[in-house]
Design an enzyme around this catalytic site. Structure first.
Site, PDB file in Angstrom:
ATOM      1  N   SER A 108       0.819  -1.211   0.000  1.00  0.00           N
ATOM      2  CA  SER A 108       0.000   0.000   0.000  1.00  0.00           C
ATOM      3  C   SER A 108       0.855   1.264   0.000  1.00  0.00           C
ATOM      4  O   SER A 108       1.638   1.491  -0.909  1.00  0.00           O
ATOM      5  CB  SER A 108      -0.946  -0.037   1.201  1.00  0.00           C
ATOM      6  OG  SER A 108      -1.889   0.988   1.173  1.00  0.00           O
ATOM      7  N   ASP A 245      -2.776   6.027  -3.348  1.00  0.00           N
ATOM      8  CA  ASP A 245      -1.609   5.465  -2.690  1.00  0.00           C
ATOM      9  C   ASP A 245      -1.043   4.355  -3.567  1.00  0.00           C
ATOM     10  O   ASP A 245      -1.485   4.163  -4.699  1.00  0.00           O
ATOM     11  CB  ASP A 245      -1.960   4.968  -1.285  1.00  0.00           C
ATOM     12  CG  ASP A 245      -3.006   3.863  -1.298  1.00  0.00           C
ATOM     13  OD1 ASP A 245      -3.751   3.777  -2.293  1.00  0.00           O
ATOM     14  OD2 ASP A 245      -3.096   3.095  -0.318  1.00  0.00           O
ATOM     15  N   ASP A 247      -1.229   1.121  -3.831  1.00  0.00           N
ATOM     16  CA  ASP A 247      -2.077   0.087  -4.432  1.00  0.00           C
ATOM     17  C   ASP A 247      -3.440   0.633  -4.834  1.00  0.00           C
ATOM     18  O   ASP A 247      -4.314  -0.120  -5.249  1.00  0.00           O
ATOM     19  CB  ASP A 247      -2.222  -1.112  -3.496  1.00  0.00           C
ATOM     20  CG  ASP A 247      -3.070  -0.817  -2.268  1.00  0.00           C
ATOM     21  OD1 ASP A 247      -3.153   0.363  -1.863  1.00  0.00           O
ATOM     22  OD2 ASP A 247      -3.647  -1.769  -1.705  1.00  0.00           O
ATOM     23  N   ASP A 249      -6.072   1.835  -3.338  1.00  0.00           N
ATOM     24  CA  ASP A 249      -7.350   1.555  -2.677  1.00  0.00           C
ATOM     25  C   ASP A 249      -7.835   2.762  -1.889  1.00  0.00           C
ATOM     26  O   ASP A 249      -8.891   2.711  -1.257  1.00  0.00           O
ATOM     27  CB  ASP A 249      -7.269   0.307  -1.795  1.00  0.00           C
ATOM     28  CG  ASP A 249      -6.331   0.457  -0.606  1.00  0.00           C
ATOM     29  OD1 ASP A 249      -5.592   1.472  -0.542  1.00  0.00           O
ATOM     30  OD2 ASP A 249      -6.328  -0.440   0.257  1.00  0.00           O
TER      31      ASP A 249
END
Length: 450
Positions: A108, A245, A247, A249
């Protein structure tokens, strides 16, 4: 021993904490646990189970992907390699392709040396704590592996990214024609699909943080480093900017003046729009205890109920699923739109936020004014006994502070999940008042929690 799974999968420094061997062992155990739970094959199914595997651009993702794929295939699972895609894309494709299991390799917003493994159940949902515990418990068992034609097969499915982007666009009520935006992809998993989706939606797009080299993910870019995005938005005269960010999400935004529009503001804007269109389930939005009191006051004024959960998007999602709500999220920018996604999706969030701006013709700065955040002071009191966060002396001090603050303030005392630390958060009508109250409570923690 400490639990291997954290709040969002298994994470650590790749090659030291998260090794290729651990990645393979986790994948083998996950295949067997989920298979035993009946998630892999319906009664009488003749074909092998299928898993989809995606990753962000970290260099370590290359060897970890190889290890995960090896573990799954060795366990008799067919594997579709999706390549570099956001976590919510992997979640969506787990469901859309009818896969029995999804795996995402990402840490992340963490720096490049870190990485992580997140498993997704059939349908694209995160695993429960109980299933994660069972995977961890069965690590390293003496498995019997299939041979010959029973071993899993592996193929690349990089083109499935288009299925994800097309899905996002079908959720839009209108185009983004006329909007001039800057998007910061954090040199992460969204560096290809985010600009493509925004352009296909009709926006004029300038992308920054879109040149990953495996080592620069989140470095000075993305939702945890908004200065660069603000600078570019203002210098280009753009309507606004959005940032993801590593990843993708989560999503945060920047208005045309360079001011930050955080997750609370985004949820408030979306909730108000959905409420006005009759699309907000039960006229309720789900938020964590860390959402600003200003958000809750604004929602009350708009006739919208706020349901609170513990910190963590998984707890938001659990409450949404159990009670039939369709919008929830966190101040950090994790926003879950359950009508369209099984998890927080930064790209989906940005498209719908931009859609409100485009349809209303109102600048993001004015839309964000739907809520006025109260000053929030957070003090991390370190080297204390976090098990004493409910000490009578501290509870009495908190009760006294709450009376003093009344309806225009709030106190939250939270023990850290990983460190000997207690977090003291105070909101008040003024920063000075919040600072005073937080300081007093922090002093009580230091004396009462030793």
């Amino acid at each position: 021993m400490a639990r291997l799974f954290g709040t969002d999968g298994v994470r650590g420094v790749a090659g030291r904490d998260l090794t290729a061997q651990l990645a393979m062992d986790l994948s083998v155990a996950a295949a067997h646990v989920l298979g035993d739970a009946g998630a892999f094959a319906a009664a009488g199914r003749k074909s092998r189970p299928v898993a989809v595997v995606g990753r962000d651009p970290r260099a370590s993702g290359e060897f970890l992907e190889a290890a995960v794929v090896a573990g799954l295939a060795a366990s008799g699972v067919d594997v579709l390699r999706l390549g570099v895609l956001p976590t919510p894309a992997v979640a969506h494709l787990t469901a859309a392709l009818g896969a029995d299991l999804g795996v995402m390799l990402s840490a992340s917003h963490n720096p490049a040396p870190d990485n992580g493994i997140k498993f997704l159940a059939r349908g694209g949902f995160k695993l429960s704590d109980a299933v994660e515990d069972e995977i961890e418990r069965r690590l390293g068992e003496d498995w019997s592996f299939p041979v010959g034609s029973a071993v899993g097969r592996v193929r690349d499915a990089y083109g499935e990214a288009n299925r994800y982007v097309s899905h996002l666009l079908t959720t839009m009520k209108s185009t983004l024609d006329g909007l001039n935006i800057v998007v910061d992809c954090a040199h992460g998993a969204a560096h290809m699909v985010a600009p493509e989706a925004l352009v296909r939606a009709g926006a004029r797009v300038e992308a920054i943080g879109a040149r990953p080299d495996g080592l620069n993910i989140n470095a000075g870019h993305g939702s945890t480093h908004l200065d660069k995005l603000a600078q570019v938005v203002v210098s280009r005269g753009a309507d606004l900017g959005v940032a993801y960010d590593g990843d993708a999400d989560r999503c945060l935004a920047i208005d045309h003046t360079g001011a930050i529009v955080d997750g609370d503001h985004i949820m408030a804007i979306l909730a108000a729009a959905m409420h006005g269109d009759g699309l907000l389930a039960k006229d309720t939005v789900v938020a964590t205890v860390m959402s600003n009191l200003g958000f809750k006051l604004a929602m009350r004024e708009a006739g919208i109920t706020v349901v609170e959960t513990a910190v963590g998007d998984r707890y938001v999602l659990e409450r949404m699923k159990s009670d039939g709500f369709n919008l929830g999220g966190e101040q950090s920018g994790h926003v879950i739109m359950l009508d369209h996604a099984t998890t927080g999706d930064g790209l989906l969030t940005s498209l719908h936020l931009l859609g409100v701006v485009a349809r209303s013709g109102v600048p993001l700065k004015e839309l964000a004014a739907v809520m006025t955040p109260l000053p929030q002071i957070l003090i991390n009191v370190k080297d204390v006994d976090k098990g004493k966060a409910a000490a009578p002396e501290l509870l009495a001090a908190v009760a006294e502070a709450e009376v003093e603050l009344g309806e225009t303030g709030r106190v939250l005392i939270r023990p850290s999940g990983t460190e000997p630390m207690i977090r003291v958060m105070v909101e008040a009508a003024s920063e000075e008042h919040a600072t005073q109250v937080a300081g007093r409570l922090a002093d009580v923690v230091r004396t009462a929690c030793v």
